[in-house]
Design a protein around this motif. Structure first.
Motif, PDB file in Angstrom:
ATOM      1  N   GLY A   1       0.795  -1.225   0.000  1.00  0.00           N
ATOM      2  CA  GLY A   1       0.000   0.000   0.000  1.00  0.00           C
ATOM      3  C   GLY A   1       0.825   1.271   0.000  1.00  0.00           C
ATOM      4  O   GLY A   1       0.279   2.366  -0.168  1.00  0.00           O
ATOM      5  N   VAL A   2       2.153   1.151   0.158  1.00  0.00           N
ATOM      6  CA  VAL A   2       3.009   2.343   0.115  1.00  0.00           C
ATOM      7  C   VAL A   2       3.410   2.684  -1.312  1.00  0.00           C
ATOM      8  O   VAL A   2       4.090   3.684  -1.548  1.00  0.00           O
ATOM      9  CB  VAL A   2       4.279   2.161   0.992  1.00  0.00           C
ATOM     10  N   LEU A   3       3.004   1.845  -2.275  1.00  0.00           N
ATOM     11  CA  LEU A   3       3.365   2.077  -3.669  1.00  0.00           C
ATOM     12  C   LEU A   3       2.211   2.729  -4.417  1.00  0.00           C
ATOM     13  O   LEU A   3       1.038   2.452  -4.135  1.00  0.00           O
ATOM     14  CB  LEU A   3       3.731   0.747  -4.347  1.00  0.00           C
ATOM     15  N   PRO A   4       2.518   3.601  -5.369  1.00  0.00           N
ATOM     16  CA  PRO A   4       1.448   4.245  -6.143  1.00  0.00           C
ATOM     17  C   PRO A   4       0.760   3.253  -7.065  1.00  0.00           C
ATOM     18  O   PRO A   4       1.304   2.195  -7.391  1.00  0.00           O
ATOM     19  CB  PRO A   4       2.200   5.315  -6.941  1.00  0.00           C
ATOM     20  N   GLY A   5      -0.457   3.614  -7.478  1.00  0.00           N
ATOM     21  CA  GLY A   5      -1.134   2.766  -8.456  1.00  0.00           C
ATOM     22  C   GLY A   5      -2.620   2.582  -8.206  1.00  0.00           C
ATOM     23  O   GLY A   5      -3.381   2.407  -9.156  1.00  0.00           O
ATOM     24  N   GLN A   6      -3.054   2.608  -6.941  1.00  0.00           N
ATOM     25  CA  GLN A   6      -4.465   2.379  -6.649  1.00  0.00           C
ATOM     26  C   GLN A   6      -5.205   3.708  -6.571  1.00  0.00           C
ATOM     27  O   GLN A   6      -4.882   4.567  -5.750  1.00  0.00           O
ATOM     28  CB  GLN A   6      -4.625   1.610  -5.332  1.00  0.00           C
ATOM     29  N   MET A   7      -6.193   3.877  -7.436  1.00  0.00           N
ATOM     30  CA  MET A   7      -6.930   5.124  -7.508  1.00  0.00           C
ATOM     31  C   MET A   7      -7.654   5.416  -6.202  1.00  0.00           C
ATOM     32  O   MET A   7      -8.277   4.542  -5.613  1.00  0.00           O
ATOM     33  CB  MET A   7      -7.958   5.054  -8.649  1.00  0.00           C
ATOM     34  N   GLY A   8      -7.543   6.663  -5.752  1.00  0.00           N
ATOM     35  CA  GLY A   8      -8.262   7.090  -4.562  1.00  0.00           C
ATOM     36  C   GLY A   8      -7.603   6.701  -3.257  1.00  0.00           C
ATOM     37  O   GLY A   8      -8.165   6.943  -2.189  1.00  0.00           O
ATOM     38  N   VAL A   9      -6.428   6.092  -3.308  1.00  0.00           N
ATOM     39  CA  VAL A   9      -5.708   5.672  -2.096  1.00  0.00           C
ATOM     40  C   VAL A   9      -4.455   6.525  -1.939  1.00  0.00           C
ATOM     41  O   VAL A   9      -3.675   6.690  -2.891  1.00  0.00           O
ATOM     42  CB  VAL A   9      -5.316   4.183  -2.168  1.00  0.00           C
ATOM     43  N   SER A  10      -4.253   7.072  -0.754  1.00  0.00           N
ATOM     44  CA  SER A  10      -3.103   7.944  -0.506  1.00  0.00           C
ATOM     45  C   SER A  10      -1.872   7.102  -0.193  1.00  0.00           C
ATOM     46  O   SER A  10      -1.545   6.849   0.965  1.00  0.00           O
ATOM     47  CB  SER A  10      -3.401   8.900   0.663  1.00  0.00           C
ATOM     48  N   TRP A  11      -1.176   6.683  -1.258  1.00  0.00           N
ATOM     49  CA  TRP A  11       0.051   5.922  -1.027  1.00  0.00           C
ATOM     50  C   TRP A  11       1.095   6.797  -0.340  1.00  0.00           C
ATOM     51  O   TRP A  11       1.936   6.301   0.415  1.00  0.00           O
ATOM     52  CB  TRP A  11       0.600   5.373  -2.343  1.00  0.00           C
ATOM     53  N   GLN A  12       1.007   8.117  -0.582  1.00  0.00           N
ATOM     54  CA  GLN A  12       1.947   9.036   0.077  1.00  0.00           C
ATOM     55  C   GLN A  12       1.757   9.000   1.593  1.00  0.00           C
ATOM     56  O   GLN A  12       2.731   8.981   2.355  1.00  0.00           O
ATOM     57  CB  GLN A  12       1.737  10.464  -0.436  1.00  0.00           C
TER      58      GLN A  12
END
Length: 209
Positions: A175-186
């Motif tokens: 979940g720390v990686l970008p890619g999932q829409m609407g999820v704050s990986w940051q």
């Protein structure tokens, strides 16, 4: 002579079963309060935010906006919908309790560093115009702490806990990686790094004692 021995025995007497039960009850009550209060605030905030049509969401982290810095404090208590808060509630209780069980002061340090890390990374690297809300950054901080505490502590119990948490919840790290829409990986990444920093800080201090 026998009188002094008798007094000494009474002075060092170990607590009875009733005393142990009362002590456990006080600890459990304190832990329930520590975890329950922020969750209660989050649930009340969701109810109010729903009634207001999402108006409270402006108090989330807004990247590179001076006003958006207040979200570092408020964002963990704000959630987009019932499913969002329900999922975070379960993770917060389980992982938060594992951190809290080590010591209340450790729980406080991990929580603060996770919230700061999550908020600052979201503020610095979040997409323009986005708003970051939710307790998942703090939860990822608990995950980071629990996964790395054994590495820094180098003691049996923390190592066992770290291995168990990694085995059961390690997949969350994606979940720390970008890619999932609407999820704050940051937010996830910043919280996780805050938890790792807390693990290093807590156990480095302990090793110097």
């Amino acid at each position: 002579m026998s009188s002094r021995n008798s007094l000494s025995t009474r002075g060092t007497r170990t607590p009875g079963f009733g005393g142990l039960v009362r002590s456990f009850g006080r600890t459990a009550k304190a832990q329930a309060t520590t975890l329950g209060v922020p969750l209660a605030v989050a649930w009340v905030s969701l109810a109010v935010n729903t009634v207001l049509g999402g108006a409270l969401s402006v108090f989330g982290v807004q990247p590179r906006s001076i006003e958006g810095l207040r979200g570092i404090l408020f964002a963990p208590f704000l959630h987009g919908n019932l499913a969002h808060l329900t999922a975070n509630t379960v993770s917060f209780v389980v992982l938060g309790w594992l951190v809290l069980a080590s010591a209340p002061r450790v729980f406080l340090r991990v929580t603060v560093l996770a919230a700061l890390g999550s908020g600052l990374v979201s503020w610095l690297f979040g997409a323009p115009g986005s708003v970051h809300i939710g307790a998942s950054g703090v939860i990822f901080g608990y995950l980071g702490y629990l996964m790395l505490a054994g590495v820094f502590a180098r003691k049996l119990l923390p190592v066992v806990v770290s291995l168990a948490v990694t085995g059961l919840w390690g997949a969350m790290v994606w979940g720390v990686l970008p890619g999932q829409m609407g999820v704050s990986w940051q937010g996830h990444l910043g919280g996780f790094l805050g938890g790792v920093l807390a693990a290093r800080w807590v156990h480095a201090r302990a090793s110097r004692r």
